[in-house]
Design a protein around this motif. Structure first.
Motif, PDB file in Angstrom:
ATOM      1  N   LEU A 173      62.282 -23.735 -12.877  1.00  0.00           N
ATOM      2  CA  LEU A 173      63.746 -24.874 -12.218  1.00  0.00           C
ATOM      3  C   LEU A 173      63.354 -25.905 -13.052  1.00  0.00           C
ATOM      4  O   LEU A 173      62.495 -26.843 -12.545  1.00  0.00           O
ATOM      5  N   VAL A 174      64.063 -26.309 -14.011  1.00  0.00           N
ATOM      6  CA  VAL A 174      63.975 -27.633 -14.598  1.00  0.00           C
ATOM      7  C   VAL A 174      64.821 -28.303 -14.332  1.00  0.00           C
ATOM      8  O   VAL A 174      66.012 -27.912 -14.439  1.00  0.00           O
ATOM      9  N   ALA A 175      64.707 -30.118 -13.666  1.00  0.00           N
ATOM     10  CA  ALA A 175      65.655 -30.803 -13.765  1.00  0.00           C
ATOM     11  C   ALA A 175      65.909 -31.761 -14.919  1.00  0.00           C
ATOM     12  O   ALA A 175      65.130 -32.428 -15.145  1.00  0.00           O
ATOM     13  N   GLY A 176      66.965 -32.131 -15.581  1.00  0.00           N
ATOM     14  CA  GLY A 176      67.192 -33.388 -16.387  1.00  0.00           C
ATOM     15  C   GLY A 176      67.181 -34.637 -15.472  1.00  0.00           C
ATOM     16  O   GLY A 176      67.777 -34.859 -14.844  1.00  0.00           O
ATOM     17  N   VAL A 177      65.599 -35.292 -16.152  1.00  0.00           N
ATOM     18  CA  VAL A 177      65.785 -37.223 -16.019  1.00  0.00           C
ATOM     19  C   VAL A 177      66.088 -37.195 -17.437  1.00  0.00           C
ATOM     20  O   VAL A 177      65.876 -37.457 -18.309  1.00  0.00           O
ATOM     21  N   THR A 178      66.247 -38.356 -16.955  1.00  0.00           N
ATOM     22  CA  THR A 178      66.295 -40.183 -17.914  1.00  0.00           C
ATOM     23  C   THR A 178      65.053 -40.729 -17.546  1.00  0.00           C
ATOM     24  O   THR A 178      65.467 -42.174 -18.549  1.00  0.00           O
ATOM     25  N   SER A 179      64.170 -40.695 -16.571  1.00  0.00           N
ATOM     26  CA  SER A 179      63.159 -41.814 -16.244  1.00  0.00           C
ATOM     27  C   SER A 179      62.054 -41.240 -15.640  1.00  0.00           C
ATOM     28  O   SER A 179      62.425 -40.148 -14.845  1.00  0.00           O
ATOM     29  N   ALA A 180      61.022 -41.707 -15.478  1.00  0.00           N
ATOM     30  CA  ALA A 180      59.929 -41.399 -14.628  1.00  0.00           C
ATOM     31  C   ALA A 180      60.342 -40.948 -12.994  1.00  0.00           C
ATOM     32  O   ALA A 180      60.255 -40.789 -12.931  1.00  0.00           O
ATOM     33  N   GLU A 181      61.249 -42.544 -12.485  1.00  0.00           N
ATOM     34  CA  GLU A 181      61.626 -43.056 -11.641  1.00  0.00           C
ATOM     35  C   GLU A 181      62.174 -41.935 -11.268  1.00  0.00           C
ATOM     36  O   GLU A 181      62.327 -40.608  -9.888  1.00  0.00           O
ATOM     37  N   GLU A 182      63.215 -41.259 -11.590  1.00  0.00           N
ATOM     38  CA  GLU A 182      64.362 -39.962 -11.713  1.00  0.00           C
ATOM     39  C   GLU A 182      63.286 -38.507 -11.624  1.00  0.00           C
ATOM     40  O   GLU A 182      63.580 -37.859 -10.475  1.00  0.00           O
ATOM     41  N   ALA A 183      61.920 -38.551 -12.397  1.00  0.00           N
ATOM     42  CA  ALA A 183      61.104 -37.370 -12.372  1.00  0.00           C
ATOM     43  C   ALA A 183      60.521 -37.830 -11.426  1.00  0.00           C
ATOM     44  O   ALA A 183      60.376 -36.595 -10.478  1.00  0.00           O
ATOM     45  N   LYS A 184      59.986 -38.927 -10.590  1.00  0.00           N
ATOM     46  CA  LYS A 184      59.755 -38.528  -9.009  1.00  0.00           C
ATOM     47  C   LYS A 184      60.030 -38.131  -8.674  1.00  0.00           C
ATOM     48  O   LYS A 184      59.835 -37.678  -7.443  1.00  0.00           O
ATOM     49  N   THR A 185      61.564 -38.371  -8.581  1.00  0.00           N
ATOM     50  CA  THR A 185      62.627 -38.072  -7.374  1.00  0.00           C
ATOM     51  C   THR A 185      62.561 -36.256  -7.159  1.00  0.00           C
ATOM     52  O   THR A 185      63.101 -35.842  -6.388  1.00  0.00           O
ATOM     53  N   ALA A 186      62.674 -36.531  -8.718  1.00  0.00           N
ATOM     54  CA  ALA A 186      63.103 -34.374  -8.796  1.00  0.00           C
ATOM     55  C   ALA A 186      61.811 -33.703  -8.134  1.00  0.00           C
ATOM     56  O   ALA A 186      61.573 -32.634  -7.772  1.00  0.00           O
ATOM     57  N   PHE A 187      60.660 -34.283  -8.477  1.00  0.00           N
ATOM     58  CA  PHE A 187      59.303 -33.632  -8.353  1.00  0.00           C
ATOM     59  C   PHE A 187      59.155 -33.620  -6.894  1.00  0.00           C
ATOM     60  O   PHE A 187      58.649 -33.081  -5.901  1.00  0.00           O
TER      61      PHE A 187
ATOM     62  N   VAL B  97      54.532 -39.219 -17.858  1.00  0.00           N
ATOM     63  CA  VAL B  97      53.791 -37.366 -17.480  1.00  0.00           C
ATOM     64  C   VAL B  97      52.853 -37.794 -16.738  1.00  0.00           C
ATOM     65  O   VAL B  97      52.609 -37.221 -15.760  1.00  0.00           O
ATOM     66  N   GLU B  98      52.338 -39.049 -16.422  1.00  0.00           N
ATOM     67  CA  GLU B  98      51.432 -39.761 -14.939  1.00  0.00           C
ATOM     68  C   GLU B  98      52.434 -39.214 -13.733  1.00  0.00           C
ATOM     69  O   GLU B  98      51.936 -39.353 -13.383  1.00  0.00           O
ATOM     70  N   VAL B  99      53.876 -39.562 -13.624  1.00  0.00           N
ATOM     71  CA  VAL B  99      54.293 -38.725 -12.497  1.00  0.00           C
ATOM     72  C   VAL B  99      53.835 -37.191 -12.491  1.00  0.00           C
ATOM     73  O   VAL B  99      53.858 -37.067 -11.048  1.00  0.00           O
ATOM     74  N   ARG B 100      54.001 -36.631 -13.592  1.00  0.00           N
ATOM     75  CA  ARG B 100      54.022 -35.403 -13.373  1.00  0.00           C
ATOM     76  C   ARG B 100      51.919 -34.959 -13.000  1.00  0.00           C
ATOM     77  O   ARG B 100      52.009 -34.584 -11.798  1.00  0.00           O
ATOM     78  N   ASP B 101      51.204 -35.400 -13.692  1.00  0.00           N
ATOM     79  CA  ASP B 101      49.916 -35.554 -12.393  1.00  0.00           C
ATOM     80  C   ASP B 101      49.497 -36.307 -11.795  1.00  0.00           C
ATOM     81  O   ASP B 101      49.285 -35.351 -10.418  1.00  0.00           O
ATOM     82  N   ALA B 102      50.978 -37.021 -11.207  1.00  0.00           N
ATOM     83  CA  ALA B 102      50.369 -37.216  -9.184  1.00  0.00           C
ATOM     84  C   ALA B 102      50.869 -36.219  -8.529  1.00  0.00           C
ATOM     85  O   ALA B 102      50.273 -36.555  -7.371  1.00  0.00           O
ATOM     86  N   ALA B 103      51.923 -35.929  -9.074  1.00  0.00           N
ATOM     87  CA  ALA B 103      52.358 -35.000  -7.779  1.00  0.00           C
ATOM     88  C   ALA B 103      51.652 -33.546  -8.200  1.00  0.00           C
ATOM     89  O   ALA B 103      51.465 -32.962  -6.961  1.00  0.00           O
ATOM     90  N   GLU B 104      50.807 -33.507  -8.990  1.00  0.00           N
ATOM     91  CA  GLU B 104      50.080 -32.476  -8.799  1.00  0.00           C
ATOM     92  C   GLU B 104      48.579 -32.306  -8.350  1.00  0.00           C
ATOM     93  O   GLU B 104      48.151 -31.832  -7.667  1.00  0.00           O
ATOM     94  N   ARG B 105      48.179 -34.085  -8.016  1.00  0.00           N
ATOM     95  CA  ARG B 105      46.968 -34.335  -7.179  1.00  0.00           C
ATOM     96  C   ARG B 105      47.118 -34.714  -4.980  1.00  0.00           C
ATOM     97  O   ARG B 105      47.791 -34.630  -5.210  1.00  0.00           O
ATOM     98  N   GLU B 106      46.046 -33.961  -4.843  1.00  0.00           N
ATOM     99  CA  GLU B 106      46.011 -34.336  -3.573  1.00  0.00           C
ATOM    100  C   GLU B 106      45.689 -35.503  -3.242  1.00  0.00           C
ATOM    101  O   GLU B 106      44.863 -35.918  -4.038  1.00  0.00           O
ATOM    102  N   THR B 107      45.745 -35.716  -2.045  1.00  0.00           N
ATOM    103  CA  THR B 107      45.275 -36.477  -1.635  1.00  0.00           C
ATOM    104  C   THR B 107      44.227 -36.388   0.208  1.00  0.00           C
ATOM    105  O   THR B 107      44.604 -34.992   1.064  1.00  0.00           O
ATOM    106  N   LEU B 108      43.250 -36.468  -0.467  1.00  0.00           N
ATOM    107  CA  LEU B 108      41.954 -36.041   0.418  1.00  0.00           C
ATOM    108  C   LEU B 108      42.063 -37.034   2.047  1.00  0.00           C
ATOM    109  O   LEU B 108      41.744 -38.236   1.696  1.00  0.00           O
ATOM    110  N   ASP B 109      41.444 -36.075   3.228  1.00  0.00           N
ATOM    111  CA  ASP B 109      41.462 -37.214   4.399  1.00  0.00           C
ATOM    112  C   ASP B 109      40.026 -36.988   4.583  1.00  0.00           C
ATOM    113  O   ASP B 109      38.966 -36.147   5.232  1.00  0.00           O
ATOM    114  N   LEU B 110      39.271 -38.430   4.044  1.00  0.00           N
ATOM    115  CA  LEU B 110      37.962 -38.957   4.006  1.00  0.00           C
ATOM    116  C   LEU B 110      37.264 -39.208   5.693  1.00  0.00           C
ATOM    117  O   LEU B 110      38.188 -40.154   5.705  1.00  0.00           O
TER     118      LEU B 110
END
Length: 392
Positions: free
Chosen positions: A164-178, A202-215
């Motif tokens: 599913l590919v959501a149409g967006v017009t900004s990085a902020e909308e991309a973050k919401t879609a993800f 693209v940075e939003v995509r990368d951030a959505a892919e990354r995990e946050t570890l419990d150190l």
């Protein structure tokens, strides 16, 4: 889920110069796909390497088919239908639409991926997108001044049979879609000319892919000279921040945070691309949540970089330096009484993260607390497994 970024660059966005600017920025930013008209596919191939999806608007006999043998570069990676048809409202859908999508181009056998493009103009277009998703590898949905509800509906209804590919017009909308419904769309289609907006998406995509570890912290119970060993410096193709490092250790279940060499020293200049990670036998964490032996790393591999808060990103290995150096053995005890260890070079420039802050390994003492990542699991060839393994 692997997220992707598509950039819209068909004739609806402007002339070829405008489209080319979007495509060039997409290439430079690391976007995954561009969506163009079929006659632009070969021109995109000339600009660089990227997945190309092409609108098909004139039936089964097309430039794409004719070009398969004469111009293989003109064949796209995905064929998308819906433009100038029911998908974008050029042909009206009945308001009570509830049938299947007659997308013959998608249903025919094809070596390329297939896609459906649907503008969500009204409720019936949601149903149309849902029907198209049955046959499409990629279902592109573009809302018109949309609230998030149509996307929520489609995420809930469309399964794994399509991306599913959501149409967006900004990085902020991309973050919401993800992030929608805590599942998010598989991808976004960005319609924007601003190069910074493309890069931010693209940075939003990368951030959505990354995990946050419990150190957590573990107490140093022993630190002793351990003679000479083969030490590994991991030099990355990325500049690391002052609070970043890598997770390394002799036991895969407990990895020690070792700082990048970003700090100035009286002895050597800073190397903000380097982590002096330890001995050849040690594990280092990778972006997929696995581990590799330091001795296995080579140029082009990816390693995981982590900051003091547990935020992660990936870095490319540019070079690995293995040299014989004097070592320290550092033994630690976790909060639940487990014992983990690692070997680190005996040098003032190797820094670990303690409760008090950045500390040279040469200054460590029993009772200090080091930041670690701990997971009570065994590993086999770097993959977590449910079995009993004793490491000591």
């Amino acid at each position: 889920m692997t997220r992707t970024v598509w950039i819209k660059a068909d004739d609806s966005v402007g002339d070829w110069d405008t489209r080319r600017a979007r495509i060039t920025t997409a290439l430079e930013a690391g976007a995954d796909w561009v969506l163009v008209d079929e006659y632009d596919v070969a021109r995109v191939r000339e600009l660089g390497e990227i997945n190309v999806a092409a609108f098909r608007t004139d039936g089964d006999v097309t430039v794409i088919d004719d070009a398969e043998e004469d111009e293989p570069n003109a064949r796209p990676d995905a064929v998308v239908v819906g433009k100038d048809g029911e998908g974008d409202g050029t042909i009206d859908l009945p308001s009570d639409y509830s049938g299947s999508a007659d997308l013959s181009t998608i249903r025919r056998e094809s070596e390329t991926d297939t896609g459906a493009y649907v503008r969500i103009l009204a409720k019936e277009y949601e149903a149309f997108a849902e029907a198209a998703a049955v046959d499409a590898d990629h279902t592109i949905v573009v809302g018109e001044d949309w609230a998030i509800i149509p996307l929520e509906n489609l995420i809930a209804r469309i399964g794994e049979e399509t991306d599913l590919v959501a149409g967006v017009t900004s990085a902020e909308e991309a973050k919401t879609a993800f992030e929608t419904l805590e599942i998010g769309s598989d991808a976004v289609l960005l319609d924007a000319d601003d190069p910074d907006e493309i890069r931010r998406t693209v940075e939003v995509r990368d951030a959505a892919e990354r995990e946050t570890l419990d150190l957590q912290f573990a107490e140093v119970v022993e630190i002793e000279r351990a003679g000479s060993g083969d030490r590994v410096c991991v030099d990355t193709g990325n500049l690391l921040e002052h609070d970043e490092g890598m997770l390394v250790g002799s036991m895969s279940r407990g990895l020690v945070f070792v700082h990048a060499e970003t700090a100035e020293s009286p002895y050597v200049a800073s190397r903000p691309f380097r982590v002096n990670a330890g001995a050849v036998h040690a594990y280092v964490r990778t972006p997929d949540g696995g581990t590799k032996y330091l001795a296995e790393l080579q140029s082009g591999d990816e390693v995981q970089v982590v900051d003091l808060e547990g935020h992660t990103r990936e870095a490319i290995v540019g070079r690995v330096k293995i040299e014989k150096r004097p070592m320290f053995r550092v033994a630690l005890e976790t909060a639940d009484g487990d014992r983990i260890e690692t070997l680190l070079q005996n040098a003032e420039t190797i820094k670990v993260a303690t409760v008090e802050g950045r500390t040279a390994v040469t200054d460590l003492e029993a009772g200090d607390e080091l930041r670690i990542y701990y997971e009570d699991t065994a590993r086999h060839f770097g993959e977590a497994v449910e079995e009993s393994i004793i490491e000591k």
